[in-house]
Design a protein around this motif. Sequence first.
Motif, PDB file in Angstrom:
ATOM      1  N   ARG A 144       8.765  -8.108  -5.121  1.00 49.32           N
ATOM      2  CA  ARG A 144       8.009  -8.968  -6.045  1.00 49.32           C
ATOM      3  C   ARG A 144       7.584 -10.300  -5.418  1.00 49.32           C
ATOM      4  O   ARG A 144       6.687 -10.960  -5.948  1.00 49.32           O
ATOM      5  N   ILE A 145       8.234 -10.695  -4.331  1.00 50.67           N
ATOM      6  CA  ILE A 145       7.898 -11.984  -3.718  1.00 50.67           C
ATOM      7  C   ILE A 145       7.392 -11.802  -2.286  1.00 50.67           C
ATOM      8  O   ILE A 145       6.269 -12.215  -1.953  1.00 50.67           O
ATOM      9  N   THR A 146       8.216 -11.175  -1.444  1.00 54.16           N
ATOM     10  CA  THR A 146       7.875 -11.092  -0.020  1.00 54.16           C
ATOM     11  C   THR A 146       6.589 -10.305   0.215  1.00 54.16           C
ATOM     12  O   THR A 146       5.646 -10.811   0.844  1.00 54.16           O
ATOM     13  N   MET A 147       6.538  -9.057  -0.242  1.00 54.55           N
ATOM     14  CA  MET A 147       5.385  -8.209   0.043  1.00 54.55           C
ATOM     15  C   MET A 147       4.075  -8.755  -0.525  1.00 54.55           C
ATOM     16  O   MET A 147       3.057  -8.751   0.177  1.00 54.55           O
ATOM     17  N   SER A 157       1.021  -9.889   2.005  1.00 57.65           N
ATOM     18  CA  SER A 157       0.075  -8.770   1.984  1.00 57.65           C
ATOM     19  C   SER A 157      -1.194  -9.026   2.805  1.00 57.65           C
ATOM     20  O   SER A 157      -1.709  -8.080   3.417  1.00 57.65           O
ATOM     21  N   PRO A 158      -1.739 -10.252   2.872  1.00 55.43           N
ATOM     22  CA  PRO A 158      -2.891 -10.458   3.764  1.00 55.43           C
ATOM     23  C   PRO A 158      -2.561 -10.163   5.222  1.00 55.43           C
ATOM     24  O   PRO A 158      -3.393  -9.611   5.958  1.00 55.43           O
ATOM     25  N   THR A 159      -1.354 -10.516   5.650  1.00 60.16           N
ATOM     26  CA  THR A 159      -0.944 -10.217   7.023  1.00 60.16           C
ATOM     27  C   THR A 159      -0.732  -8.727   7.219  1.00 60.16           C
ATOM     28  O   THR A 159      -1.033  -8.184   8.288  1.00 60.16           O
ATOM     29  N   VAL A 160      -0.212  -8.054   6.196  1.00 62.25           N
ATOM     30  CA  VAL A 160      -0.065  -6.602   6.267  1.00 62.25           C
ATOM     31  C   VAL A 160      -1.429  -5.939   6.452  1.00 62.25           C
ATOM     32  O   VAL A 160      -1.586  -5.004   7.243  1.00 62.25           O
ATOM     33  N   LEU A 161      -2.433  -6.434   5.730  1.00 63.89           N
ATOM     34  CA  LEU A 161      -3.787  -5.903   5.885  1.00 63.89           C
ATOM     35  C   LEU A 161      -4.299  -6.112   7.300  1.00 63.89           C
ATOM     36  O   LEU A 161      -4.838  -5.188   7.920  1.00 63.89           O
ATOM     37  N   LEU A 162      -4.114  -7.324   7.826  1.00 70.44           N
ATOM     38  CA  LEU A 162      -4.579  -7.623   9.183  1.00 70.44           C
ATOM     39  C   LEU A 162      -3.910  -6.728  10.210  1.00 70.44           C
ATOM     40  O   LEU A 162      -4.571  -6.120  11.057  1.00 70.44           O
ATOM     41  N   THR A 163      -2.582  -6.638  10.154  1.00 70.52           N
ATOM     42  CA  THR A 163      -1.852  -5.835  11.140  1.00 70.52           C
ATOM     43  C   THR A 163      -2.168  -4.351  11.009  1.00 70.52           C
ATOM     44  O   THR A 163      -2.231  -3.643  12.020  1.00 70.52           O
ATOM     45  N   SER A 164      -2.387  -3.876   9.793  1.00 69.52           N
ATOM     46  CA  SER A 164      -2.702  -2.458   9.627  1.00 69.52           C
ATOM     47  C   SER A 164      -4.062  -2.127  10.232  1.00 69.52           C
ATOM     48  O   SER A 164      -4.218  -1.096  10.903  1.00 69.52           O
ATOM     49  N   ARG A 194      -6.706  -3.773  -4.293  1.00 69.04           N
ATOM     50  CA  ARG A 194      -5.655  -3.170  -5.127  1.00 69.04           C
ATOM     51  C   ARG A 194      -4.279  -3.694  -4.794  1.00 69.04           C
ATOM     52  O   ARG A 194      -3.397  -3.644  -5.664  1.00 69.04           O
ATOM     53  N   TRP A 195      -4.068  -4.134  -3.542  1.00 70.54           N
ATOM     54  CA  TRP A 195      -2.688  -4.506  -3.201  1.00 70.54           C
ATOM     55  C   TRP A 195      -2.556  -5.823  -2.438  1.00 70.54           C
ATOM     56  O   TRP A 195      -1.436  -6.277  -2.215  1.00 70.54           O
ATOM     57  N   VAL A 196      -3.658  -6.448  -2.060  1.00 74.93           N
ATOM     58  CA  VAL A 196      -3.579  -7.736  -1.375  1.00 74.93           C
ATOM     59  C   VAL A 196      -3.678  -8.848  -2.416  1.00 74.93           C
ATOM     60  O   VAL A 196      -4.567  -8.846  -3.273  1.00 74.93           O
TER      61      VAL A 196
END
Length: 293
Positions: free
Chosen positions: A203-206, A210-217, A287-289
């Motif tokens: 609920r907090i970390t992800m 999430s913007p960094t998760v998008l970049l790295t993915s 949807r998720w960022v």
Amino acid sequence: MLTKRRRDHIAGYLFIAPQLVGSLAFVIGPLVMVVWYSLHEWNVLADTFEFTGAENYRALADDPEIGGVLRATTLFSVGLVVFNLSLALLLAMLLNQKLRGTVVFRTLFFSPVVVSLVAWTIVWGFLLQADGGINGLLDTIGVTGPNWLRGETTAMVSVIVVQVFKNVGLNMVLFLAALQGVPAQLYEAATLDGAGWWTRFGRITMPLISPTVLLTSIITVVGSLQVFAQIAVLTQGGPGTSTTVLVYYLYQQAFQFHHFGYGATLSVLLFVIVLGLTLLQWRMRRRWVLDET
């Protein structure tokens, strides 16, 4: 006499001119030429360059090897993306703790990123041989290891692991920077409300990273589809064609078999796949960022 507005426009164009010229010369120009070459059959040995239209694309549709190549490419990309991002996030979370020695471990995990790719791959090639270092370590505990690069399953797994260890440090640093930007007050408030570790993570970390998760993915997916040196040095596409990914197959067709027109067609296919996956990830970000609705 030039007005101030016009001078500002000229200055702006001059600032972007180097980047614009570079993009035209090294990105857009080569891309257009590859499409042009894909419509021809270029025989360097015979010094012929003949227009064939869509013949190379028909050959691509009828190629009996392309299914196996795309399957190997998919296996490699999925395995690399899943293991790289998962391990990078785990390492970032561990190194985000205020413990002694974390700086040393950050340097240790990031150092493979700056090592020469070919040198890194050659060393791992020796380690993964039947009588290499990996099997030597297994032998000390009574386990007989396989010839990692000669089994259809173990070869693909080995190439994925080598690539994960090579580049996981880059994503780790990006995740670590994102984690350090998450306000500690949010964790404190959630803990006081009785939220457990998993709830705080989900609920907090992800959401906040999430913007960094998008970049790295996006970076990792694109990089996984462009892998070449690891395959060329470790397995040469074998055993059989089990590790023949699209870029290596492109290289074989163009520079080993001298089918430059067909090689250009495979380049167009690679471009379409990369572009499609990138646009798909970019579109799904809403949807998720966080804050991308």
